[in-house]
Design a protein around this motif. Structure first.
Motif, PDB file in Angstrom:
ATOM      1  N   GLU A 155       2.922  -0.871  -4.100  1.00 21.69           N
ATOM      2  CA  GLU A 155       1.752  -0.575  -3.282  1.00 21.69           C
ATOM      3  C   GLU A 155       1.918  -1.137  -1.872  1.00 21.69           C
ATOM      4  O   GLU A 155       2.621  -2.129  -1.647  1.00 21.69           O
ATOM      5  CB  GLU A 155       0.487  -1.167  -3.910  1.00 21.69           C
ATOM      6  N   SER A 156       1.239  -0.511  -0.923  1.00 16.12           N
ATOM      7  CA  SER A 156       1.221  -1.024   0.439  1.00 16.12           C
ATOM      8  C   SER A 156       0.202  -2.149   0.560  1.00 16.12           C
ATOM      9  O   SER A 156      -0.937  -2.006   0.088  1.00 16.12           O
ATOM     10  CB  SER A 156       0.857   0.101   1.418  1.00 16.12           C
ATOM     11  N   SER A 158      -1.527  -2.836   2.929  1.00 17.27           N
ATOM     12  CA  SER A 158      -2.649  -2.396   3.765  1.00 17.27           C
ATOM     13  C   SER A 158      -3.833  -1.915   2.953  1.00 17.27           C
ATOM     14  O   SER A 158      -4.940  -1.781   3.477  1.00 17.27           O
ATOM     15  CB  SER A 158      -2.198  -1.275   4.720  1.00 17.27           C
ATOM     16  N   GLY A 231       4.865   7.495  -4.028  1.00 21.19           N
ATOM     17  CA  GLY A 231       3.905   6.403  -3.976  1.00 21.19           C
ATOM     18  C   GLY A 231       3.527   5.893  -5.343  1.00 21.19           C
ATOM     19  O   GLY A 231       4.123   6.255  -6.364  1.00 21.19           O
ATOM     20  N   LEU A 238      -2.177   5.555   1.344  1.00 19.91           N
ATOM     21  CA  LEU A 238      -0.932   5.502   2.113  1.00 19.91           C
ATOM     22  C   LEU A 238      -0.532   6.870   2.656  1.00 19.91           C
ATOM     23  O   LEU A 238       0.086   6.958   3.728  1.00 19.91           O
ATOM     24  CB  LEU A 238       0.188   4.946   1.225  1.00 19.91           C
TER      25      LEU A 238
END
Length: 253
Positions: A155-156, A158, A231, A238
């Motif tokens: 995961e990002s 952000s 992803g 994202l």
């Protein structure tokens, strides 16, 4: 809290029975190609879908529902249990949109969207389940924690600030109640009742929604298909442009 950060978006407060359902989306009466797209977030945390909302708004009318609305101005819209949440979505669909919608749910929101479709089939033109939870092996605590850890590696970072405000307002007890309620659900048993086109979408690195689970769900749907995307579980955050494009394709399928 949902805020209109763009002149093209507006915060809506819709009365559904004795409750107020808050949503963010294009203004009432906005014109666009195709049906209204309705986004249902997972675990009552709409913030991570804002990027996808903005991209969808460039393509047509869209609403991001804030249910159960942890900490909202009208108080919680419904309990943290999946059943009441799905019922509220179904009643919103029956009350607010004038025409059938493209209903899109992510994670536990996909489960809620599915049950809302079963309850109000005439209000849903097509159903999209993004990263639907939970396959049978993840309906107990230990395997779920392991799958979450495996997924988090992809995961990002952000996405974290988009989730924290809602999670902090909810508190750990309500969040765990949401998860347990979703774990006890069996979406594979509900899908045969859905006759509209159904698209199941999962990230390539999402251990919470593995390929065998998406294939099982699509096979249970009357008109189901599977789409794999880059992803992990939070891929709509994202890759919002690709997600919005996928939703456009789903309503045209």
């Amino acid at each position: 809290m949902l805020q209109a950060e763009s002149p093209h978006l507006h915060v809506h407060y819709d009365r559904v029975g004795s409750k107020t359902v808050r949503s963010l989306g294009t203004r009432s009466g906005a014109r666009g190609d195709g049906p209204l797209t309705v986004l249902v977030p997972g675990l009552g945390a709409p913030g991570y879908l804002l990027r996808t909302l903005r991209k969808c708004a460039m393509r047509g009318p869209v609403r991001l529902l804030d249910v159960p609305g942890f900490g909202g101005p009208a108080g919680p819209v419904c309990s943290e249990a999946l059943g009441p949440l799905a019922d509220m979505v179904a009643r919103w669909l029956a009350t607010v949109p004038q025409d059938p919608v493209l209903l899109v749910g992510h994670s536990t929101g996909a489960q809620a969207a599915l049950h809302a479709t079963v309850t109000a089939p005439e209000r849903v033109e097509a159903l999209v389940m993004l990263a639907p939870t939970f396959p049978p092996p993840l309906r107990s605590a230990r395997p779920l924690v392991v799958a979450f850890a495996r997924t988090a590696l992809h995961e990002s970072p952000s996405v974290v600030p988009t989730l924290l405000p809602s999670y902090l307002k909810a508190g750990p007890r309500r969040l765990m109640n949401c998860v347990r309620s979703a774990q006890s659900d069996t979406p594979e048993d509900a899908l045969p009742a859905v006759t509209c086109p159904t698209t199941i979408v999962a990230g390539e690195h999402d251990a919470l929604c593995p390929p065998e689970w998406t294939r099982l769900l699509a096979g249970r749907a009357v008109r189901g298909r599977v789409v794999s995307v880059p992803g992990a579980h939070a891929f709509p955050h994202l890759r919002p442009t690709a997600t919005a494009k996928l939703l456009t394709e789903a309503r045209e399928a």
